[in-house]
Design an enzyme around this catalytic site. Structure first.
Site, short mmCIF file in Angstrom:
data_model
loop_
_atom_site.label_atom_id
_atom_site.label_comp_id
_atom_site.label_asym_id
_atom_site.label_seq_id
_atom_site.Cartn_x
_atom_site.Cartn_y
_atom_site.Cartn_z
N ASP A 168 0.85 -1.08 0.05
CA ASP A 168 -0.18 0.04 -0.03
C ASP A 168 0.75 1.24 0.13
OD1 ASP A 168 -2.37 1.36 0.05
OD2 ASP A 168 -2.37 1.35 2.07
N GLU A 277 -2.58 -0.20 -9.06
CA GLU A 277 -3.41 1.09 -8.76
C GLU A 277 -2.54 2.15 -8.68
OE1 GLU A 277 -6.75 1.19 -6.11
OE2 GLU A 277 -5.70 2.74 -4.70
#
Ligand SMILES: [Zn+2]
Length: 497
Positions: A168, A277
């Site tokens: 992340d 992403e």
């Protein structure tokens, strides 16, 4: 260990023992493969996977022999890798652009069973492991710890529908390479270091001067494609005048180059499918729909395909509390962002997505239920609520420490709690302590002080709160899971998933 004998004897016959006061047996974990039977249990000194049988799998699992009946295998990294080899459902996987996914950061390594219970049979897949470098640093955990915890949770719950693991908000190439080597299935590339903050407020003449410094061929390229051109995104018209184009190039040019490099050097080279992403949300610049289109169109021209993109929305998505801002404007821009994402064939990603109850219904509607949404700190707040409910003395000590150290967190987090709105601890009865987790300011106070609380030590180096905190939550595992089912379940319900 004594208590495990009867569980092992039954396991040999292919039966799962019932839980009693000494041993909790996770019946959903029971599985059989190649002459080996496995089940996870929780005894006073921790969790074990019990194994009986023979063959390769049995030999590879590392554990203590119990009276020749079988072995008790600790939830170690080595044993996790063995499970991954034999049970593919314990390996993180990518989900692509057609199904909703939900990031469920678990700062404690205890929340994933509750998350699995929440999302089982819903129209959304769990990304169970999701921890930024910031969170890892603040909690003294490693990416390996996070992946191990997620894998074991999946095994414990016998959850076979697939889950993901997100590296992340990674910025640096070395961290990308490392996370991929550990087996993540989702990479969130944080481009904020490549998005200059001063452009948004710069004067037109400064923007012009900066743009002039770019190589001629770069300027020719952008001018030809974008300047005074009109793009139609399913009825939404996007146009760039000179200054708007210059700003977009200056803002996102570096981020686009970096994204292209990461995509071509790491994502397409990975040995398995990766959900990729791109995050342009951690900056001071709100992503206008025009800017979003510009980034998306450039990614397409460079043949970079992303699974999801996280814009910075107008208004404020502060941690752990509801949306702050102009709802009408948000709805308008959300609908445009969602159209752009759909047009280019990826999912819109909502960061700091927990607790945004007032906007969840429209987020679900405009994304048509195909989105990625990240939550993390809210899961920790539910753990704090369990502490407030079941161990008031510990809660009080943590509350005081959090208030004393709040200022130190402001270098990592942007929150603006009105600390004066928090009821004084001295006049609050034990029974009312859980209500602190319904107060926005107290939520934010705990939301950002997790690292300080979980690493605080006395002069001898003993943890002030951590050991008792984990002991309490271990004892109250089911209570914590149920709290998550309720709280995250409310998110999923409102999103229509
Ligand atoms: Zn973000």
């Amino acid at each position: 260990m004594e208590h495990l004998i009867s569980v092992l004897e039954l396991l040999k016959e292919g039966k799962v023992a019932e839980s009693d006061s000494n041993v909790k047996v996770y019946e959903k974990s029971f599985t059989e493969k190649e002459n080996v039977k496995l089940v996870m249990v929780n005894e006073q000194d921790g969790k074990w996977i019990l194994a009986v049988g023979d063959g390769e799998l049995y030999k590879e699992l590392n554990g203590k022999d119990i009276k020749g009946l079988g072995k008790a295998c600790p939830l170690s990294h080595e044993n996790r890798l063995v499970l991954n080899n034999y049970f593919t459902y314990t390996v993180p996987q990518a989900f692509g652009t057609k199904v909703a996914t939900m990031g469920l950061g678990d700062r404690l390594g205890l929340a994933s069973p509750g998350h699995i219970q929440t999302l089982r049979n819903r129209k959304v897949k769990p990304i169970l492991a999701q921890q930024s470098i910031r969170e890892l640093t603040l909690t003294n955990r490693t990416m390996i710890d996070i992946l191990d915890a997620a894998s074991f949770a999946v095994f414990q719950e016998g959850y076979k529908d697939g889950y993901g693991a997100d590296g992340d908000h990674i910025k640096e190439e070395k961290d990308i390479a490392y996370a991929l080597s550990l087996g993540i299935s989702f990479l969130t590339l944080d481009c904020s270091d490549h998005i200059p903050n001063q452009i948004e407020s710069a004067s037109d003449s400064d923007v012009r001067a900066d743009y002039e410094k770019l190589p001629q061929e770069t300027k020719d390229y952008f001018n030809e494609i974008y300047l005074n051109q009109s793009f139609d995104v399913d009825g939404l018209a996007i146009k760039y005048d000179e200054i708007a184009l210059m700003k977009n190039v200056l803002l996102y040019g570096g981020a686009l180059n970096y994204t292209e490099h990461v995509y071509k050097s790491y994502i397409t080279e990975a040995d398995k499918a990766i959900d990729f992403e791109i995050s342009i949300d951690e900056t001071e610049t709100i992503t206008s729909p025009d800017a979003h289109f510009f980034v998306a169109n450039e990614l397409k021209r460079r043949q970079v395909s992303v699974t999801s993109l996280a814009p910075r929305f107008c208004g404020e998505f502060q941690k752990g509390i509801d949306y702050i801002g102009d709802m009408k404007q948000f709805e308008k821009e959300l609908s445009e962002h969602a159209s752009i994402a759909e047009y280019f064939g990826y999912k819109l990603s909502i960061h700091s997505g927990s607790d945004k109850f007032s906007v969840f219904p429209i987020i679900g509607e405009y994304t048509k239920g195909v989105l990625h949404i990240k939550t993390a700190g809210t899961n920790w707040l539910e753990a704090v609520r369990v502490i407030a409910n079941t161990n008031p003395d510990l809660y009080r000590k943590m509350h005081i420490h959090a208030e004393e150290h709040f200022e130190e967190t402001l270098k990592y987090y942007h929150v603006t709690p009105d600390l004066k709105s928090i009821a004084p601890l001295e006049i609050t009865q034990d029974a009312d302590l859980p209500n602190y987790m319904d107060n926005d300011a107290a939520r934010q106070l705990f939301h950002v002080t997790y690292g300080i609380l979980l690493t605080a030590t006395d002069e001898q180096g003993n943890f002030l709160f951590k050991d008792e905190f984990f002991k309490t939550l271990n004892e109250k595992e089911e209570t914590y899971s149920q709290a998550l089912v309720k709280h995250i379940g409310k998110h999923v319900d409102l999103l229509g998933l």
